[in-house]
Motif scaffolding. Structure first.
Motif, PDB file in Angstrom:
ATOM      1  N   ARG A  46       0.822  -1.216   0.000  1.00 41.85           N
ATOM      2  CA  ARG A  46       0.000   0.000   0.000  1.00 41.85           C
ATOM      3  C   ARG A  46       0.856   1.267   0.000  1.00 41.85           C
ATOM      4  O   ARG A  46       0.467   2.283  -0.587  1.00 41.85           O
ATOM      5  N   THR A  47       2.021   1.209   0.632  1.00 42.20           N
ATOM      6  CA  THR A  47       2.919   2.361   0.620  1.00 42.20           C
ATOM      7  C   THR A  47       3.443   2.626  -0.794  1.00 42.20           C
ATOM      8  O   THR A  47       3.692   3.776  -1.172  1.00 42.20           O
ATOM      9  N   LEU A  48       3.590   1.562  -1.571  1.00 37.29           N
ATOM     10  CA  LEU A  48       4.069   1.697  -2.946  1.00 37.29           C
ATOM     11  C   LEU A  48       2.921   1.943  -3.937  1.00 37.29           C
ATOM     12  O   LEU A  48       3.028   1.594  -5.106  1.00 37.29           O
ATOM     13  N   HIS A  49       1.865   2.570  -3.460  1.00 36.40           N
ATOM     14  CA  HIS A  49       0.675   2.771  -4.283  1.00 36.40           C
ATOM     15  C   HIS A  49       0.576   4.234  -4.723  1.00 36.40           C
ATOM     16  O   HIS A  49      -0.419   4.909  -4.453  1.00 36.40           O
ATOM     17  N   LEU A 223      -2.657   4.667   5.268  1.00 35.58           N
ATOM     18  CA  LEU A 223      -2.209   3.283   5.407  1.00 35.58           C
ATOM     19  C   LEU A 223      -3.128   2.430   6.290  1.00 35.58           C
ATOM     20  O   LEU A 223      -3.486   1.305   5.893  1.00 35.58           O
ATOM     21  N   PRO A 224      -3.536   2.888   7.465  1.00 40.73           N
ATOM     22  CA  PRO A 224      -4.455   2.044   8.255  1.00 40.73           C
ATOM     23  C   PRO A 224      -5.762   1.751   7.518  1.00 40.73           C
ATOM     24  O   PRO A 224      -6.285   0.631   7.601  1.00 40.73           O
ATOM     25  N   LEU A 225      -6.282   2.740   6.798  1.00 39.14           N
ATOM     26  CA  LEU A 225      -7.516   2.530   6.047  1.00 39.14           C
ATOM     27  C   LEU A 225      -7.294   1.552   4.902  1.00 39.14           C
ATOM     28  O   LEU A 225      -8.148   0.693   4.622  1.00 39.14           O
ATOM     29  N   ALA A 226      -6.140   1.664   4.234  1.00 44.43           N
ATOM     30  CA  ALA A 226      -5.838   0.763   3.117  1.00 44.43           C
ATOM     31  C   ALA A 226      -5.711  -0.678   3.592  1.00 44.43           C
ATOM     32  O   ALA A 226      -6.150  -1.613   2.901  1.00 44.43           O
ATOM     33  N   LEU A 227      -5.139  -0.883   4.769  1.00 46.50           N
ATOM     34  CA  LEU A 227      -5.028  -2.239   5.316  1.00 46.50           C
ATOM     35  C   LEU A 227      -6.403  -2.795   5.674  1.00 46.50           C
ATOM     36  O   LEU A 227      -6.660  -3.998   5.512  1.00 46.50           O
ATOM     37  N   GLU A 228      -7.294  -1.915   6.143  1.00 53.02           N
ATOM     38  CA  GLU A 228      -8.663  -2.356   6.420  1.00 53.02           C
ATOM     39  C   GLU A 228      -9.356  -2.802   5.133  1.00 53.02           C
ATOM     40  O   GLU A 228     -10.075  -3.806   5.114  1.00 53.02           O
ATOM     41  N   VAL A 229      -9.125  -2.057   4.047  1.00 54.71           N
ATOM     42  CA  VAL A 229      -9.716  -2.418   2.758  1.00 54.71           C
ATOM     43  C   VAL A 229      -9.193  -3.771   2.301  1.00 54.71           C
ATOM     44  O   VAL A 229      -9.951  -4.611   1.797  1.00 54.71           O
ATOM     45  N   LEU A 230      -7.886  -4.014   2.466  1.00 47.05           N
ATOM     46  CA  LEU A 230      -7.318  -5.306   2.080  1.00 47.05           C
ATOM     47  C   LEU A 230      -7.921  -6.448   2.885  1.00 47.05           C
ATOM     48  O   LEU A 230      -8.003  -7.584   2.400  1.00 47.05           O
TER      49      LEU A 230
END
Length: 338
Positions: A46-49, A223-230
């Motif tokens: 996600r950081t590389l997005h 990042l926390p939101l992106a991990l929740e989406v994953l």
């Protein structure tokens, strides 16, 4: 603009980010969701997005500065048709056949929809957005010639971004927001500002700590939101997008500052070489990754780390080899538009 070494260094850094982003996404499927290893790789992924906003930012900067120097609409459109429209149509066709070979899926009734939104294969949406950007940029030429201050571009980015977001939220006119050029207005507005003030680039790059702060705040919220989406959980989409816009715009500027610095050192040559063939790598590497994934007898049995490294090397060097080979045959422009 192509003679500025930092342009190709930027593209070299960006294409490395693209390949690493896609590879970390591929290897996430090898790990148990929620495990420490999965969380680490997911955070890296996600950081590389930020590649698409970064490439659109650089495209805006290069084309905007070029239009200020000498703009003739017919030549501009014919150049973009050769270098962008033709490769997009050709490789959309190639990937439609590849997807049919791989999955047995071909939907002729959806062909126009797939071409319009870049959905012939998952990564081709960037070229669809770049084509939209090509048509949009001449509209901003009178603005670029006036060279307005940075606060104008900031207000433009905020106003247009919020307008598109809330209009789409209430009217749902975008089936794929990421395939619409104005979804990337912050990065494009930053590119327009730098194109209008290219003579002050070295001075502007001194603002990198401010953009580092912007990227840090954006990543901290995104990042926390992106991990929740994953994990398949629902999140506040406005918060997700706002933080992502802040993060990707900050990273686009930081990547430019880094490229400008590296263009003066020993890493210039290898990064510029990658940047020179960034489109070829972009177009080909998903096919390489998918073929390796389809036949897992190698290199997966070697272990996670060796397999990842082999994937990375093949995803970079097989497209590079083909690109150089076609260049020597003098047919590269027919296959890649350049």
């Amino acid at each position: 603009m192509e003679r500025f070494p930092w342009v190709e260094v930027f593209r070299g850094l960006a294409i490395l980010e693209v390949v690493l982003h896609h590879l970390t996404g591929r290897f996430l499927r090898e790990l148990a969701p929620g495990s420490p290893e999965w969380l680490f790789l997911a955070a890296v992924n996600r950081t590389l997005h930020f590649a698409v906003p970064a490439f659109l930012f650089m495209t805006t900067l290069v084309l905007g500065a070029g239009m200020l120097r000498d703009f003739r609409l017919g030549r501009y459109l014919s150049n973009r048709a050769l270098r962008l429209l033709w490769p997009y149509l050709l490789w959309s066709g190639i990937y439609l056949f590849f997807r049919y070979w791989d999955h047995g899926i071909f939907q002729p009734e959806r062909l126009l929809h797939q071409l319009l939104w870049g959905k012939a294969y998952f990564h081709l949406y960037f070229l669809a957005v770049a084509l939209q950007l090509t048509l949009l940029l001449p509209v901003f030429l009178p603005l670029l010639r006036r060279r307005p201050p940075g606060v104008f571009f900031l207000l433009l980015a905020l106003g247009l971004t919020l307008l598109v977001y809330f209009l789409n939220r209430h009217c749902r006119f975008l089936p794929y927001p990421g395939s619409f050029v104005l979804w990337y207005t912050p990065a494009i507005a930053l590119g327009l500002y730098l194109a209008a003030h290219l003579d002050r680039l070295s001075h502007t790059l001194r603002l990198w700590p401010l953009f580092l702060l912007l990227a840090g705040i954006g990543l901290g919220g995104y990042l926390p939101l992106a991990l929740e989406v994953l994990r398949g959980l629902s999140v506040n989409t406005f918060h997700y997008q706002a933080f992502h816009w802040a993060y990707t715009t900050g990273m686009a500027f930081l990547l430019l500052a880094l490229a400008h610095r590296l263009a003066q050192g020993p890493l210039r040559a290898p990064l510029a070489f990658l940047g020179r063939y960034s489109l070829q790598i972009y177009l080909l590497h998903p096919m390489v990754v998918r073929l390796l994934e389809r036949y897992p007898g190698f290199p997966e049995p070697l272990g996670f780390k060796p397999a990842f490294l082999i994937y990375l090397l093949l995803a970079l060097f097989l497209p590079l080899f083909l690109a150089r080979f076609l260049t020597r045959l003098r047919v590269s422009s027919l296959v890649f538009g350049r």
